[in-house]
Each structure stands twice: as C-alpha cells, then as structure tokens.
Design a protein around this motif. Structure first.
Motif, PDB file in Angstrom:
ATOM      1  N   ARG A  21      -7.855-127.523  16.890  1.00  0.00           N
ATOM      2  CA  ARG A  21      -8.725-126.530  16.262  1.00  0.00           C
ATOM      3  C   ARG A  21      -8.824-125.332  17.185  1.00  0.00           C
ATOM      4  O   ARG A  21      -9.151-125.483  18.348  1.00  0.00           O
ATOM      5  CB  ARG A  21     -10.111-127.124  16.037  1.00  0.00           C
ATOM      6  CG  ARG A  21     -11.137-126.128  15.568  1.00  0.00           C
ATOM      7  CD  ARG A  21     -10.889-125.757  14.106  1.00  0.00           C
ATOM      8  NE  ARG A  21     -11.880-124.798  13.720  1.00  0.00           N
ATOM      9  CZ  ARG A  21     -11.581-123.636  13.175  1.00  0.00           C
ATOM     10  NH1 ARG A  21     -10.336-123.307  12.956  1.00  0.00           N
ATOM     11  NH2 ARG A  21     -12.520-122.808  12.843  1.00  0.00           N
ATOM     12  N   MET A  23     -10.544-121.885  18.472  1.00  0.00           N
ATOM     13  CA  MET A  23     -11.881-121.310  18.491  1.00  0.00           C
ATOM     14  C   MET A  23     -11.852-119.981  19.224  1.00  0.00           C
ATOM     15  O   MET A  23     -10.912-119.665  19.906  1.00  0.00           O
ATOM     16  CB  MET A  23     -12.863-122.259  19.177  1.00  0.00           C
ATOM     17  CG  MET A  23     -13.051-123.546  18.430  1.00  0.00           C
ATOM     18  SD  MET A  23     -14.310-124.577  19.136  1.00  0.00           S
ATOM     19  CE  MET A  23     -15.745-123.560  18.874  1.00  0.00           C
ATOM     20  N   GLY A  24     -12.931-119.234  19.112  1.00  0.00           N
ATOM     21  CA  GLY A  24     -13.075-118.009  19.876  1.00  0.00           C
ATOM     22  C   GLY A  24     -12.872-116.752  19.058  1.00  0.00           C
ATOM     23  O   GLY A  24     -12.754-115.681  19.598  1.00  0.00           O
ATOM     24  N   ILE A  71     -15.992-125.535  11.451  1.00  0.00           N
ATOM     25  CA  ILE A  71     -16.088-124.406  12.368  1.00  0.00           C
ATOM     26  C   ILE A  71     -15.465-123.192  11.699  1.00  0.00           C
ATOM     27  O   ILE A  71     -14.348-123.245  11.199  1.00  0.00           O
ATOM     28  CB  ILE A  71     -15.368-124.698  13.697  1.00  0.00           C
ATOM     29  CG1 ILE A  71     -16.018-125.901  14.381  1.00  0.00           C
ATOM     30  CG2 ILE A  71     -15.411-123.473  14.609  1.00  0.00           C
ATOM     31  CD1 ILE A  71     -15.257-126.387  15.594  1.00  0.00           C
ATOM     32  N   ASP A  73     -14.473-119.205  12.315  1.00  0.00           N
ATOM     33  CA  ASP A  73     -14.299-118.134  13.285  1.00  0.00           C
ATOM     34  C   ASP A  73     -15.014-116.882  12.799  1.00  0.00           C
ATOM     35  O   ASP A  73     -14.935-116.526  11.621  1.00  0.00           O
ATOM     36  CB  ASP A  73     -12.809-117.807  13.481  1.00  0.00           C
ATOM     37  CG  ASP A  73     -12.078-118.864  14.295  1.00  0.00           C
ATOM     38  OD1 ASP A  73     -12.731-119.549  15.095  1.00  0.00           O
ATOM     39  OD2 ASP A  73     -10.852-118.988  14.123  1.00  0.00           O
ATOM     40  N   GLU A  74     -15.700-116.232  13.718  1.00  0.00           N
ATOM     41  CA  GLU A  74     -16.357-114.970  13.409  1.00  0.00           C
ATOM     42  C   GLU A  74     -15.318-113.946  12.975  1.00  0.00           C
ATOM     43  O   GLU A  74     -14.225-113.884  13.541  1.00  0.00           O
ATOM     44  CB  GLU A  74     -17.097-114.452  14.635  1.00  0.00           C
ATOM     45  CG  GLU A  74     -17.701-113.090  14.433  1.00  0.00           C
ATOM     46  CD  GLU A  74     -18.103-112.414  15.716  1.00  0.00           C
ATOM     47  OE1 GLU A  74     -18.660-111.315  15.616  1.00  0.00           O
ATOM     48  OE2 GLU A  74     -17.850-112.951  16.810  1.00  0.00           O
ATOM     49  N   LEU A  92     -20.533-124.347  11.697  1.00  0.00           N
ATOM     50  CA  LEU A  92     -20.702-123.742  13.018  1.00  0.00           C
ATOM     51  C   LEU A  92     -19.853-122.486  13.070  1.00  0.00           C
ATOM     52  O   LEU A  92     -18.706-122.493  12.644  1.00  0.00           O
ATOM     53  CB  LEU A  92     -20.234-124.708  14.113  1.00  0.00           C
ATOM     54  CG  LEU A  92     -20.996-126.013  14.248  1.00  0.00           C
ATOM     55  CD1 LEU A  92     -20.316-126.910  15.269  1.00  0.00           C
ATOM     56  CD2 LEU A  92     -22.430-125.758  14.648  1.00  0.00           C
ATOM     57  N   SER A  94     -17.990-119.693  15.420  1.00  0.00           N
ATOM     58  CA  SER A  94     -17.434-119.511  16.759  1.00  0.00           C
ATOM     59  C   SER A  94     -17.070-118.047  16.916  1.00  0.00           C
ATOM     60  O   SER A  94     -16.300-117.511  16.136  1.00  0.00           O
ATOM     61  CB  SER A  94     -16.188-120.385  16.929  1.00  0.00           C
ATOM     62  OG  SER A  94     -15.553-120.093  18.145  1.00  0.00           O
ATOM     63  N   THR A 122     -24.982-120.579  24.232  1.00  0.00           N
ATOM     64  CA  THR A 122     -24.491-119.777  25.352  1.00  0.00           C
ATOM     65  C   THR A 122     -24.592-120.523  26.680  1.00  0.00           C
ATOM     66  O   THR A 122     -23.654-120.511  27.463  1.00  0.00           O
ATOM     67  CB  THR A 122     -25.235-118.434  25.446  1.00  0.00           C
ATOM     68  OG1 THR A 122     -26.642-118.671  25.495  1.00  0.00           O
ATOM     69  CG2 THR A 122     -24.908-117.566  24.251  1.00  0.00           C
ATOM     70  N   GLY A 125     -22.237-123.620  26.720  1.00  0.00           N
ATOM     71  CA  GLY A 125     -20.839-123.220  26.723  1.00  0.00           C
ATOM     72  C   GLY A 125     -20.428-122.406  27.928  1.00  0.00           C
ATOM     73  O   GLY A 125     -19.403-121.736  27.908  1.00  0.00           O
TER      74      GLY A 125
END
Length: 170
Positions: A21, A23-24, A71, A73-74, A92, A94, A122, A125
């Motif tokens: 997966r 992320m980021g 999840i 992604d933004e 969620l 990310s 924050t 993580g």
C-alpha cells in the motif's frame, strides 16, 4: 522504490509480505524518497518499527501503522471548504502539509447520533508538526477540535448532532 520487509518488533524476525500500500499523497513530501513496504495480509493492525537496511548500513527507525481500514491519499487542491476532499466514515486519509500556511479540508456525510473519532497522527508518525484539527457541522458550527502536544496525537471523539455534511479542517 525499494522492496522491503517489515518486522513487527525487534527480535521477532522479518516476514515476507504479499500485500502493498502506497502512502504519503500523490506528490510525496518535497525531497523525500519513496519506498514500498509490503505487509503480510495476516498482520495485526498496530504500530511497527521500520528500518531501511542497505550496504551502507541501517537507517534510524521510523514508526509505521498497519491498518485494515481503507486508506485514501490526500488530493490537492483541498485548501478550502469548497474543494474539501470527500471521505467515507471509517476511512483514513494519508497526506502532508506543503507549508506552514497549508490547510487541508476533508468532508463526510454523517447521521444524527453517529459517533466519529478523528485522529491526527503527527506525534505517532514521527512528525515534527504540532498538528490540530476542527470538525464543523452544518452552517459552520464547531462540533469538536483537538491539538497535538509533545508526544501526544490530536484526537477527538464526537457524537454528531444532526444528519448532514461535516467538514474537518487540518
């Protein structure tokens, strides 16, 4: 991108991983290197320690969350209520903030009496960001808010007061 193995904690050994997966966010943080981590489908949700090991040595450890929640992604732009990114309850998001003045909005449909928990990870993580968020209901009414402190994530648990659209500002 590099293929990695993740161990649940020191001393438990490495586990080969069939699932992956990313992320980021779509862009990634400026100057960041992207890696791919594969986690076994049977892995229990929770925090793991991650180190990258190369011929040059091992990296400092980083925390990695394993979750069975969806999840998302933004996606920019989501800097104001009109461009808020839609999320389903239970998902969620990310992402990352591009600058100290960046604000991100997310929206979801809620029902009266529905309990929602909002968490900004924050501190967990390893971010240096003292993050904060606000949850707004119809008409801009503040429903909940939270601010991270040193080593403590921003978390709020709220019972929604009415049916309708809700906004989260990070």
């Amino acid at each position: 991108e590099e293929d990695l193995e993740v161990s649940k904690s020191a001393g438990q050994g490495k586990t080969p991983a069939p699932k992956s997966r990313r992320m980021g966010g779509a862009q990634g943080a400026p100057g960041a290197k992207r890696i791919e981590v594969r986690v076994p489908a049977k892995a229990s949700p929770g925090w793991c320690e991650l180190r990258v090991v190369t011929d040059g040595g091992a990296s400092n450890s980083r925390r990695l969350m394993v979750t069975d929640s969806p999840i998302v992604d933004e996606v920019e732009p989501n800097n104001d209520p009109e461009t808020a990114q839609e999320l389903a309850v239970g998902a969620l998001a990310s992402g990352f903030l591009n600058s100290s003045s960046d604000v991100d909005y997310f929206k979801f449909a809620g029902k009266k009496g529905q309990r929602v928990s909002i968490w900004l990870g924050t501190s967990s993580g390893d971010s240096r960001l003292p993050g904060a968020f606000e949850l707004f209901g119809e008409g801009g009414t503040l429903v909940a808010s939270a601010r991270a402190r040193a080593f403590v994530d921003a978390v709020a648990d709220a019972v929604l007061p009415s049916d309708g659209a809700y906004l989260v500002r990070v």
